[in-house]
Motif scaffolding. Structure first.
Motif, PDB file in Angstrom:
ATOM      1  N   UNK A  80      32.806  15.517  40.067  1.00 22.60           N
ATOM      2  CA  UNK A  80      31.367  15.532  40.315  1.00 22.60           C
ATOM      3  C   UNK A  80      30.608  15.259  39.023  1.00 22.60           C
ATOM      4  N   UNK A  81      31.346  15.368  37.891  1.00 20.41           N
ATOM      5  CA  UNK A  81      30.702  15.160  36.589  1.00 20.41           C
ATOM      6  C   UNK A  81      30.597  13.669  36.293  1.00 20.41           C
ATOM      7  N   UNK A  82      29.743  12.990  37.031  1.00 20.97           N
ATOM      8  CA  UNK A  82      29.660  11.538  36.886  1.00 20.97           C
ATOM      9  C   UNK A  82      29.222  11.106  35.494  1.00 20.97           C
ATOM     10  N   UNK A  83      28.440  11.991  34.846  1.00 15.57           N
ATOM     11  CA  UNK A  83      27.961  11.591  33.517  1.00 15.57           C
ATOM     12  C   UNK A  83      29.124  11.418  32.540  1.00 15.57           C
ATOM     13  N   UNK A  84      30.223  12.163  32.807  1.00 18.31           N
ATOM     14  CA  UNK A  84      31.389  12.038  31.936  1.00 18.31           C
ATOM     15  C   UNK A  84      32.064  10.687  32.085  1.00 18.31           C
ATOM     16  N   UNK A  85      31.743   9.978  33.127  1.00 15.62           N
ATOM     17  CA  UNK A  85      32.439   8.741  33.406  1.00 15.62           C
ATOM     18  C   UNK A  85      31.679   7.485  33.034  1.00 15.62           C
ATOM     19  N   UNK A  86      30.599   7.641  32.318  1.00 13.51           N
ATOM     20  CA  UNK A  86      29.808   6.451  31.994  1.00 13.51           C
ATOM     21  C   UNK A  86      30.169   5.868  30.639  1.00 13.51           C
ATOM     22  N   UNK A  87      30.945   4.823  30.672  1.00 19.47           N
ATOM     23  CA  UNK A  87      31.228   4.016  29.480  1.00 19.47           C
ATOM     24  C   UNK A  87      31.328   4.808  28.180  1.00 19.47           C
ATOM     25  N   UNK A  88      32.071   5.894  28.244  1.00 20.69           N
ATOM     26  CA  UNK A  88      32.203   6.685  27.027  1.00 20.69           C
ATOM     27  C   UNK A  88      33.098   6.001  26.009  1.00 20.69           C
ATOM     28  N   UNK A  89      33.937   5.129  26.468  1.00 21.58           N
ATOM     29  CA  UNK A  89      34.849   4.451  25.532  1.00 21.58           C
ATOM     30  C   UNK A  89      34.213   3.154  25.089  1.00 21.58           C
TER      31      UNK A  89
ATOM     32  N   UNK B 163      46.185   6.030  38.641  1.00 18.80           N
ATOM     33  CA  UNK B 163      46.240   5.024  39.704  1.00 18.80           C
ATOM     34  C   UNK B 163      45.428   3.814  39.219  1.00 18.80           C
ATOM     35  N   UNK B 164      46.140   2.760  38.831  1.00 15.81           N
ATOM     36  CA  UNK B 164      45.461   1.613  38.210  1.00 15.81           C
ATOM     37  C   UNK B 164      44.499   0.918  39.177  1.00 15.81           C
ATOM     38  N   UNK B 165      44.743   1.063  40.469  1.00 17.99           N
ATOM     39  CA  UNK B 165      43.835   0.438  41.442  1.00 17.99           C
ATOM     40  C   UNK B 165      42.483   1.143  41.457  1.00 17.99           C
ATOM     41  N   UNK B 166      42.500   2.470  41.188  1.00 13.70           N
ATOM     42  CA  UNK B 166      41.244   3.228  41.209  1.00 13.70           C
ATOM     43  C   UNK B 166      40.546   3.247  39.851  1.00 13.70           C
ATOM     44  N   UNK B 167      41.309   3.141  38.780  1.00 12.24           N
ATOM     45  CA  UNK B 167      40.758   3.286  37.421  1.00 12.24           C
ATOM     46  C   UNK B 167      39.774   2.161  37.109  1.00 12.24           C
ATOM     47  N   UNK B 168      38.599   2.555  36.595  1.00 10.71           N
ATOM     48  CA  UNK B 168      37.588   1.557  36.224  1.00 10.71           C
ATOM     49  C   UNK B 168      37.541   1.345  34.713  1.00 10.71           C
ATOM     50  N   UNK B 169      38.398   2.061  34.003  1.00 13.62           N
ATOM     51  CA  UNK B 169      38.444   1.908  32.538  1.00 13.62           C
ATOM     52  C   UNK B 169      37.257   2.524  31.833  1.00 13.62           C
ATOM     53  N   UNK B 170      36.669   3.576  32.429  1.00  9.47           N
ATOM     54  CA  UNK B 170      35.485   4.190  31.813  1.00  9.47           C
ATOM     55  C   UNK B 170      35.832   5.031  30.583  1.00  9.47           C
ATOM     56  N   UNK B 171      37.127   5.404  30.456  1.00  6.58           N
ATOM     57  CA  UNK B 171      37.616   6.199  29.314  1.00  6.58           C
ATOM     58  C   UNK B 171      37.095   7.627  29.255  1.00  6.58           C
ATOM     59  N   UNK B 172      36.578   8.139  30.371  1.00  2.00           N
ATOM     60  CA  UNK B 172      36.153   9.547  30.412  1.00  2.00           C
ATOM     61  C   UNK B 172      37.347  10.452  30.104  1.00  2.00           C
ATOM     62  N   UNK B 173      38.529  10.047  30.555  1.00  2.00           N
ATOM     63  CA  UNK B 173      39.755  10.826  30.326  1.00  2.00           C
ATOM     64  C   UNK B 173      40.076  10.932  28.837  1.00  2.00           C
ATOM     65  N   UNK B 174      39.967   9.827  28.138  1.00  2.00           N
ATOM     66  CA  UNK B 174      40.273   9.806  26.700  1.00  2.00           C
ATOM     67  C   UNK B 174      39.221  10.608  25.932  1.00  2.00           C
ATOM     68  N   UNK B 175      37.983  10.500  26.393  1.00  2.00           N
ATOM     69  CA  UNK B 175      36.873  11.175  25.713  1.00  2.00           C
ATOM     70  C   UNK B 175      37.026  12.701  25.795  1.00  2.00           C
ATOM     71  N   UNK B 176      37.466  13.210  26.951  1.00  2.00           N
ATOM     72  CA  UNK B 176      37.554  14.670  27.132  1.00  2.00           C
ATOM     73  C   UNK B 176      38.811  15.251  26.478  1.00  2.00           C
TER      74      UNK B 176
END
Lengths: 287, 47
Positions: free
Chosen positions: A278-287, A226-239
């Motif tokens: 809930x794993x917010x740490x996974x979402x911090x600017x990993x990309x 959902x592009x409206x929700x995505x912040x581009x943190x790249x947690x998805x790509x990292x995992x």
């Protein structure tokens, strides 16, 4: 407790069920004879050798090569339609959920060996499968009139059909030669690589995955962002263990691991919004 | 999903159904069955 277990391992259960359904001719494993019923005219979506004693359906890749080899006098429209239909409905969701050989590779990767992480090098290797598709699945059957991938590479055929049939059938055992040794060598290489590199065969070699990858962006079923929700943190790509650049691209096998770590809940199945991780740490600017 | 992607998806779906139906009428099912119901020597590594 049971429901939690099912939710946690639902993909593994689907993979197991698919593998059993594809190979439910259990008597074949005892008699060493393959199934000859009408369902053998239908293909399964995943890579599963039709010469496996348990197989009750046809392999889409073997059937495609057979149809291409006969294409001089008959266009392979049945196989093209079958693969197009699988692709447009599921894309590489098939690789993630409905491929028995994908399950084998994932189990091999659980072996306690050092692991090779994804990198730009593995990303480059992931394009080999398109060359294999063009050469072994299209060119060799067209020119030499034989299934090039099945004959020279397919480790699924060796492990599911070659080894069981040769163990159970003395006549076949007498016929083995250098080609069988070559195929066993490829199988051993595949097992070794899959133990250290996640889904190595699937990522670098599998021409069936290459075919389905073309449909990933437009398939009916699959994970979407959902592009409206995505912040581009790249947690998805990292995992992700595959060589993806974004969720749902040609390398994505739609396993859904990214959905579990998305801090915004931006990844959902077929456009349905996911829950924030809930794993917010996974979402911090990993990309 | 963009509108153009939906159009492509619809076209591919219709094409797939058309090919499949055409394939069934041209004995594609029988061809696949005839190949799959005998042991594939190439697949098992005998050649």
């Amino acid at each position: 407790m049971i429901m939690e277990n099912i939710k946690k391992y639902y993909r593994r259960y689907v993979q197991l069920i698919a593998a059993v359904l594809y190979n439910c001719n259990f008597t074949g494993f005892v008699t060493g004879k393959i199934y000859k019923g009408d369902t053998k005219g239908l293909c399964v979506p995943g890579l599963n050798c039709y010469s496996c004693p348990g197989a009750v359906f046809a392999c889409p890749l073997g059937s495609l090569q057979g149809a291409i080899a006969k294409s001089a006098y008959k266009l392979p429209i049945y196989m093209l339609g079958t693969l197009l239909l699988f692709g447009i409905f599921f894309g590489r969701l098939i690789c993630g959920f409905l491929c028995p050989f994908g399950l084998v590779q994932e189990l091999l990767h659980k072996l306690p060996f050092p692991k090779i992480p994804k990198s730009n090098f593995t990303k480059a290797l992931s394009y080999i499968k398109y060359a294999i598709l063009a050469f072994f699945v299209v060119a060799i059957p067209l020119i030499k009139l034989m299934p090039g991938f099945c004959k020279f590479i397919c480790p699924a055929g060796t492990i599911e059909a070659g080894i069981p049939l040769i163990l159970m059938n003395g006549q076949l055992r007498d016929k083995i030669g250098p080609l069988f040794s070559w195929k066993v060598f490829i199988l051993v290489l595949c097992i070794l690589f899959c133990s250290v590199c996640y889904r190595a065969f699937c990522r670098f070699i599998c021409p069936l995955g290459a075919i389905y990858s073309f449909f990933n962006p437009v398939a009916f079923f699959g994970f979407r962002v959902d592009k409206d929700k995505c912040t581009g943190c790249n947690a998805c790509i990292h995992v992700c263990k595959m060589d993806v650049e974004k969720v749902g691209d040609h390398e994505c096998i739609q396993c859904g691991e990214c959905r579990k770590v998305c801090p915004e809940g931006a990844i959902g199945f077929c456009g349905k919004s996911g829950k924030a991780s809930l794993h917010k740490e996974g979402g911090k600017n990993v990309g | 999903m963009t509108f153009s992607a939906k159009i492509i998806r619809a076209i591919l779906f219709i094409t797939a159904v058309g090919l499949l139906v055409g394939g069934i009428f041209s004995d594609g099912f029988k061809d696949v069955k005839s190949k799959a119901e005998v042991v594939c020597m190439e697949c098992i590594g005998i050649g």
